[in-house]
Design an enzyme around this catalytic site. Structure first.
Site, mmCIF file in Angstrom:
data_model
loop_
_atom_site.group_PDB
_atom_site.id
_atom_site.type_symbol
_atom_site.label_atom_id
_atom_site.label_comp_id
_atom_site.label_asym_id
_atom_site.label_seq_id
_atom_site.Cartn_x
_atom_site.Cartn_y
_atom_site.Cartn_z
ATOM 1 N N THR A 156 2.820 -0.467 5.650
ATOM 2 C CA THR A 156 3.750 -1.606 5.655
ATOM 3 C C THR A 156 3.931 -2.139 7.070
ATOM 4 O OG1 THR A 156 4.893 -0.748 3.724
ATOM 5 C CG2 THR A 156 6.131 -2.289 5.114
ATOM 6 N N ASN A 206 -4.503 -2.016 -5.024
ATOM 7 C CA ASN A 206 -3.767 -0.803 -5.385
ATOM 8 C C ASN A 206 -3.602 -0.634 -6.886
ATOM 9 O OD1 ASN A 206 -2.283 -3.108 -4.168
ATOM 10 N ND2 ASN A 206 -0.541 -2.195 -5.220
ATOM 11 N N GLN A 257 -5.794 1.418 0.406
ATOM 12 C CA GLN A 257 -6.260 2.096 -0.816
ATOM 13 C C GLN A 257 -7.725 2.507 -0.740
ATOM 14 O OE1 GLN A 257 -4.577 3.277 -3.255
ATOM 15 N NE2 GLN A 257 -2.593 2.311 -2.895
ATOM 16 N N SER A 308 -3.192 3.965 6.002
ATOM 17 C CA SER A 308 -1.960 4.734 5.771
ATOM 18 C C SER A 308 -2.312 6.186 5.468
ATOM 19 C CB SER A 308 -1.190 4.122 4.595
ATOM 20 O OG SER A 308 -0.076 4.906 4.275
ATOM 21 N N ALA A 309 -1.512 7.112 6.003
ATOM 22 C CA ALA A 309 -1.824 8.549 5.870
ATOM 23 C C ALA A 309 -1.542 9.102 4.482
ATOM 24 C CB ALA A 309 -1.009 9.330 6.904
ATOM 25 N N HIS A 310 -0.454 8.630 3.834
ATOM 26 C CA HIS A 310 -0.015 9.339 2.629
ATOM 27 C C HIS A 310 -0.848 9.035 1.385
ATOM 28 C CE1 HIS A 310 2.444 6.288 0.321
ATOM 29 N NE2 HIS A 310 2.429 5.684 1.485
ATOM 30 N N THR A 327 9.469 6.495 20.123
ATOM 31 C CA THR A 327 8.896 7.833 20.317
ATOM 32 C C THR A 327 7.961 8.173 19.163
ATOM 33 O OG1 THR A 327 10.892 8.507 21.469
ATOM 34 C CG2 THR A 327 9.512 10.282 20.610
ATOM 35 N N CYS A 381 5.723 0.093 -5.551
ATOM 36 C CA CYS A 381 6.751 -0.574 -4.749
ATOM 37 C C CYS A 381 7.490 -1.645 -5.531
ATOM 38 C CB CYS A 381 6.135 -1.220 -3.526
ATOM 39 S SG CYS A 381 5.083 -0.107 -2.637
HETATM 40 N N1 PLP Z 1 -1.020 -1.707 1.256
HETATM 41 C C1 PLP Z 1 -1.400 -1.243 0.067
HETATM 42 C C2 PLP Z 1 -2.596 -1.838 -0.614
HETATM 43 C C3 PLP Z 1 -0.690 -0.213 -0.550
HETATM 44 O O1 PLP Z 1 -1.065 0.242 -1.747
HETATM 45 C C4 PLP Z 1 0.446 0.318 0.120
HETATM 46 C C5 PLP Z 1 1.266 1.378 -0.515
HETATM 47 O O2 PLP Z 1 1.454 1.430 -1.703
HETATM 48 C C6 PLP Z 1 0.784 -0.206 1.367
HETATM 49 C C7 PLP Z 1 0.030 -1.214 1.909
HETATM 50 C C8 PLP Z 1 1.981 0.304 2.121
HETATM 51 O O3 PLP Z 1 1.651 1.484 2.820
HETATM 52 P P1 PLP Z 1 2.851 2.476 3.260
HETATM 53 O O4 PLP Z 1 3.379 3.104 2.029
HETATM 54 O O5 PLP Z 1 2.166 3.455 4.178
HETATM 55 O O6 PLP Z 1 3.848 1.650 3.992
#
Ligand code: PLP
Length: 386
Positions: free
Chosen positions: A76, A153, A181, A201-203, A239, A326
């Site tokens: 994000t 996604n 993704q 993104s890491a998660h 930080t 989301c």
């Molecule tokens: N972009 C896409 C295509 C995603 O699927 C997501 C998360 O669902 C994000 C951005 C946002 O990433 P983060 O959860 O690391 O903020």
């Protein structure tokens, strides 16, 4: 702490479980290695070196130099940093994004619109692929900023970003792609993609929540959105979240080490799943696209509400997703499916299965049985209600 309940987890596009090997690497930085990477003492130096190593691991995952990686709090923030940070050095003009972007691209693009920018949203076909004719219209408008995601996604449809980005750059745009993704599921190479900025993104790859990166071309004129203590070469003050960054680096290493083998396994599982779904009469969105993520299936059963199906499946022990995590808190059909021209009634039925490393053939077979039972029960309830 004991888990609240043990479901089969089929929602890896929403987030992935933390890989135990990643946790091991993170633990010292959550315990004794408490240094601030800006401090000059030994603890600070250890933190700085750990961040440097993670930067190299993330860079290697997408084929760039470490200096091109700007750590953020996630996808994000990276998307916001690109759109707001690249726009800050430009006079308002045209920004082009696709109609199926994540809300964290749409939001900042709409903010630019309020500041006098012209926003175009590229159309997609019924298969979820960017519409070739609309791309031509958009290129003719001489866009200044261009952002199109590599893999969606919800549908998992993968776009031919390399070709599109080359054209958009030739037309004078600064080009970005959200690869959140795609990373860890298909090969992602910054240079081959022809982009000037890429979001990670890491998660989504077995790493911790709260870490991500914007990977940039060194010549990109990008302004900081978060001003602060000059961290990340002045592009992202604050930080550094050392444990999360270290975990992100380790997750990149692990994700890259077995990419093709994992993809082949996911495809085999998904094909089994989709054969079963077809035999139950499901519609699979984006199925005819040339390329989809190996782990993603987005489907609907006629006449059954997606939310009800997700809840019923959860009670039966299967964690699935209804549209984008989301935005799944409201009842509106997925904007991605509506952009694809899917009828709202069918779009309301959407359920997403996103597979991961821990899933097995037995789980897929069990899921298909559970789905048939839950769908039968829901249809029965509807018949009574009518
Ligand atoms: N972009 C896409 C295509 C995603 O699927 C997501 C998360 O669902 C994000 C951005 C946002 O990433 P983060 O959860 O690391 O903020």
């Amino acid at each position: 702490m004991a888990p609240l309940h043990c479901s089969v987890y089929f929602d890896h596009n929403a987030t992935t479980p933390l890989d135990p090997r990643v946790l091991e690497v993170m633990l010292p930085f959550l315990r004794e290695q408490c240094g601030n990477a800006s401090s000059r003492h030994e603890l600070g130096t250890v933190a700085r070196q750990a961040i440097d190593r993670a930067r190299e691991q993330v860079a290697a995952a997408v084929g760039v130099q470490a200096v091109q990686v700007v750590f953020t709090s996630g996808g994000t923030e990276a998307n916001n940093l690109f759109i707001r940070g690249a726009a800050a050095g430009l006079k308002p003009g045209r920004i082009t994004i696709s109609a199926i972007e994540h809300p964290c691209v749409v939001g900042p693009a709409q903010d630019l619109q309020r500041q006098g920018w012209n926003l175009r949203r590229l159309k997609v076909t019924r298969d979820g692929v960017l519409d070739a004719a609309d791309i031509e219209h958009a290129l003719a408008e001489k866009p200044l900023l261009w952002s199109a995601m590599l893999a969606n996604n919800e549908t998992g449809v993968v776009q031919d970003i390399a070709a599109i980005a080359g054209r958009a750059r030739d037309a004078g745009a600064v080009v970005h792609s959200d690869a959140v993704q795609a990373l860890g599921k298909i090969a992602v190479d910054f240079r081959a993609l022809n982009v000037q900025a890429l979001t990670l993104s890491a998660h989504k790859i077995g790493g911790p929540k709260g870490a991500g990166a914007l990977v940039i071309d060194k010549r990109l004129d990008l302004r900081a959105v978060l001003a602060g203590g000059g961290q990340e070469r002045g592009l992202r003050g604050g930080t550094e979240n050392v444990p999360a960054i270290v975990g992100f680096g380790a997750a990149c290493d692990i994700a890259m080490s077995r990419l093709s083998g994992r993809a082949a396994r996911m495809i085999a599982l998904r094909e089994r799943l989709e054969r079963g779904l077809h035999s139950q009469g499901a519609v699979i969105f984006g199925e005819a696209a040339a390329l989809r993520l190996p782990n993603t299936t987005y489907f609907a059963l006629h006449g059954i509400h997606g939310e009800a199906l997700v809840i019923g499946l959860d009670k039966a022990g299967y964690a699935t997703g209804s549209g984008a995590a989301c935005s799944s808190s409201n009842d509106a059909p997925s904007s991605t499916l509506l952009a694809m021209g899917i009828e709202p009634e069918l779009a309301r039925g959407a359920v997403r299965i996103s597979l991961g490393e821990g899933n097995s053939v037995e789980q897929v077979d069990g899921f298909l049985q559970a789905l048939a039972a839950v769908a039968k029960r829901l249809r029965g309830l509807q018949a009574v209600a009518v």
